[in-house]
Write a protein that holds these residues in place. Structure first.
Motif, short mmCIF file in Angstrom:
data_model
loop_
_atom_site.label_atom_id
_atom_site.label_comp_id
_atom_site.label_asym_id
_atom_site.label_seq_id
_atom_site.Cartn_x
_atom_site.Cartn_y
_atom_site.Cartn_z
N LYS A 297 -3.12 -3.30 -12.87
CA LYS A 297 -3.67 -5.09 -12.41
C LYS A 297 -2.97 -5.66 -11.54
O LYS A 297 -1.74 -6.13 -11.81
CB LYS A 297 -2.89 -5.20 -14.36
CG LYS A 297 -4.01 -4.95 -14.90
CD LYS A 297 -3.78 -5.35 -16.40
CE LYS A 297 -4.41 -4.43 -17.64
NZ LYS A 297 -5.09 -5.17 -18.96
N PRO B 280 -5.25 -4.09 -1.19
CA PRO B 280 -5.49 -2.57 -0.99
C PRO B 280 -6.03 -1.94 -2.31
O PRO B 280 -5.74 -1.43 -3.99
CB PRO B 280 -4.38 -2.01 -0.51
CG PRO B 280 -2.96 -2.29 -1.09
CD PRO B 280 -3.03 -3.24 -1.75
N SER B 281 -7.05 -0.74 -2.29
CA SER B 281 -8.14 -0.34 -3.32
C SER B 281 -6.80 1.02 -3.44
O SER B 281 -7.36 1.44 -2.41
CB SER B 281 -9.32 -0.08 -3.11
OG SER B 281 -10.07 0.07 -1.98
N ILE B 282 -6.60 1.50 -3.69
CA ILE B 282 -5.77 2.38 -4.74
C ILE B 282 -6.06 3.80 -4.93
O ILE B 282 -6.82 3.32 -6.37
CB ILE B 282 -4.22 2.44 -5.15
CG1 ILE B 282 -3.68 0.88 -4.03
CG2 ILE B 282 -3.80 3.48 -5.28
CD1 ILE B 282 -2.90 1.74 -2.90
N LEU B 283 -6.19 4.73 -4.82
CA LEU B 283 -7.01 5.84 -5.73
C LEU B 283 -6.17 6.44 -6.69
O LEU B 283 -4.40 6.73 -6.97
CB LEU B 283 -7.16 7.00 -4.71
CG LEU B 283 -8.12 8.23 -5.41
CD1 LEU B 283 -8.97 7.29 -5.92
CD2 LEU B 283 -8.84 9.72 -4.62
N GLU C 129 -7.74 -10.98 -3.12
CA GLU C 129 -8.26 -10.44 -2.60
C GLU C 129 -7.64 -9.43 -1.36
O GLU C 129 -8.52 -8.27 -1.24
CB GLU C 129 -8.64 -11.45 -1.98
CG GLU C 129 -8.38 -12.68 -0.89
CD GLU C 129 -7.47 -13.55 -1.07
OE1 GLU C 129 -6.85 -13.70 -2.50
OE2 GLU C 129 -6.61 -13.65 -0.55
N SER D 294 -2.96 3.07 -14.32
CA SER D 294 -3.58 1.95 -14.03
C SER D 294 -3.29 1.01 -13.81
O SER D 294 -2.20 0.59 -13.15
CB SER D 294 -4.50 1.35 -15.17
OG SER D 294 -4.12 0.54 -16.42
N GLU E 244 0.57 -1.42 -0.56
CA GLU E 244 -0.06 0.43 -0.21
C GLU E 244 0.38 1.06 -0.06
O GLU E 244 0.68 2.30 -0.93
CB GLU E 244 -0.83 0.34 0.89
CG GLU E 244 -2.02 1.13 1.47
CD GLU E 244 -3.12 0.99 1.98
OE1 GLU E 244 -3.08 -0.46 2.91
OE2 GLU E 244 -3.37 1.43 1.67
N ASN F 157 1.26 4.00 -3.68
CA ASN F 157 -0.05 5.22 -2.81
C ASN F 157 1.07 6.47 -2.72
O ASN F 157 1.00 7.75 -3.76
CB ASN F 157 -0.04 5.61 -1.41
CG ASN F 157 -2.10 5.07 -1.33
OD1 ASN F 157 -2.37 5.37 -2.21
ND2 ASN F 157 -2.24 4.26 -0.22
#
Ligand code: 2GW
Ligand code: MN
Length: 296
Positions: free
Chosen positions: A116, A105-108, A102, A114, A76, A80
């Motif tokens: 993958k 982490p979701s990253i802005l 799974e 992008s 993460e 970031n």
């Protein structure tokens, strides 16, 4: 490659036609003996490089592995910080290789960027996790990256961007000077010294750090193919190079000179005492908790 014109290096590297001033730094080596530039702060105009690469349509695939405990420990922060400093303004895709997709982490992400996620097996020996990256990267270049990107950069995950790591770092084939060795005498370099290993070398130019390398997709394919082939041959012969993939990478860059070399600004360890020559720390080693991370 570069040629000198009144203190300016005119880059004939296929990547870009911006200039580097070799004379703006007299305290460090700014050119290799085969006339590849060594990139230090003060030598380049960031804006000119970015403009030239945008004009040329350069795009970058960044590969990073986060297997086992390394995902929670580092990914993460790596991503970031990369969003703040890595190749801003160019099209970038992160390829994250992990055994636990799974848990990514979701990253802005910024515009034109992008991410993958690609599942990989978890090798039981950490040396294999590190070495097998070579084959995995090569396969992905062949299957996908080569159709979509001009350049590839391969990173260790246990690090954090802290300043610009920009398009001045793009080149045909790019190697990084290891922060611990760039001022040491060559006899201290930890090349593989076992004649039975394919990574064996007596002498070399520099000690390169495998935490960052890159180039055009074609060259990174050649680098990772060659290193993987040597690693497999070593396994067949029952030997392992002293620093694993890093030893093979050093051998490769001895036989195939990089067209661009990154100074240790591009991967610094803050545990090293203050150095007057490192003006900007662009990427920093993350602290390592060996006790916790290396149980296998
Ligand atoms: C690595 C060592 C011990 C235990 C686990 C791992 C490990 C590495 C892991 O469990 N999961 C994982 O994803 N990795 C990936 O391999 C991760 O991307 C990590 O950054 C990379 C290299 O391992 P690392 O960072 O622990 O090794 P370093 O910092 O000592 O790296 C140098 O030497 C390596 C070979 O021994 C590589 O050449 C590396 O590129 C060098 O920077
Ligand atoms: Mn590392």
């Amino acid at each position: 490659k570069c040629s000198l014109q009144s203190g300016k290096m005119l880059l004939l590297d296929s990547s870009v036609d911006a200039t580097l001033s070799v004379q703006s730094r007299s305290d460090v080596q700014t050119c290799t003996k085969w006339k590849a530039p060594i990139i230090w702060e003060g030598m380049f105009d960031a804006r000119l490089f970015d403009e030239a690469h945008k004009r040329k349509g350069s795009s970058v695939a960044l590969t990073v592995f986060a297997v086992g405990k390394y995902l929670d420990a580092y990914l993460e922060i790596f991503l970031n910080s990369s969003e703040k400093h890595f190749m801003l303004g160019l099209r970038v895709t992160y390829y994250v290789f992990t055994d636990t997709p799974e848990k990514v982490p979701s990253i802005l992400l910024g515009p034109n960027r992008s991410l993958k996620v690609i599942r990989v097996d978890r090798h039981s020996r950490w040396q294999d996790i590190s070495m097998m990256r070579m084959q995995t990267i090569s396969d992905l270049i062949e299957g996908e990256i080569r159709h979509n990107f001009t350049h590839v950069f391969c990173f260790d995950v246990d690090q954090k961007f802290s300043e610009r790591f920009g398009s001045e770092a793009l080149g045909d084939s790019v190697a990084l000077l290891h922060a611990y060795f760039y001022r040491l005498p060559k006899k201290m370099y930890t090349y593989d010294r076992n004649p039975l290993s394919k990574a064996y070398m007596e002498q070399g130019d520099f000690y390169y750090h495998a935490a960052v390398f890159g180039g055009t997709w074609r060259n990174v394919k050649a680098i990772t193919d060659a290193c993987y082939k040597s690693i497999v041959e070593d396994k067949e012969n029952g030997v392992e190079a002293i620093w694993h993939d890093e030893s093979h990478l050093n051998k490769y860059f001895w036989l195939n000179k990089p067209s661009r070399v990154l100074s240790p600004e591009y991967c610094w360890d803050d545990n090293i005492r203050y150095r007057t020559d490192v003006l900007v720390k662009r990427l920093l080693w993350a602290p390592k908790d060996y006790e916790h991370l290396r149980i296998n």
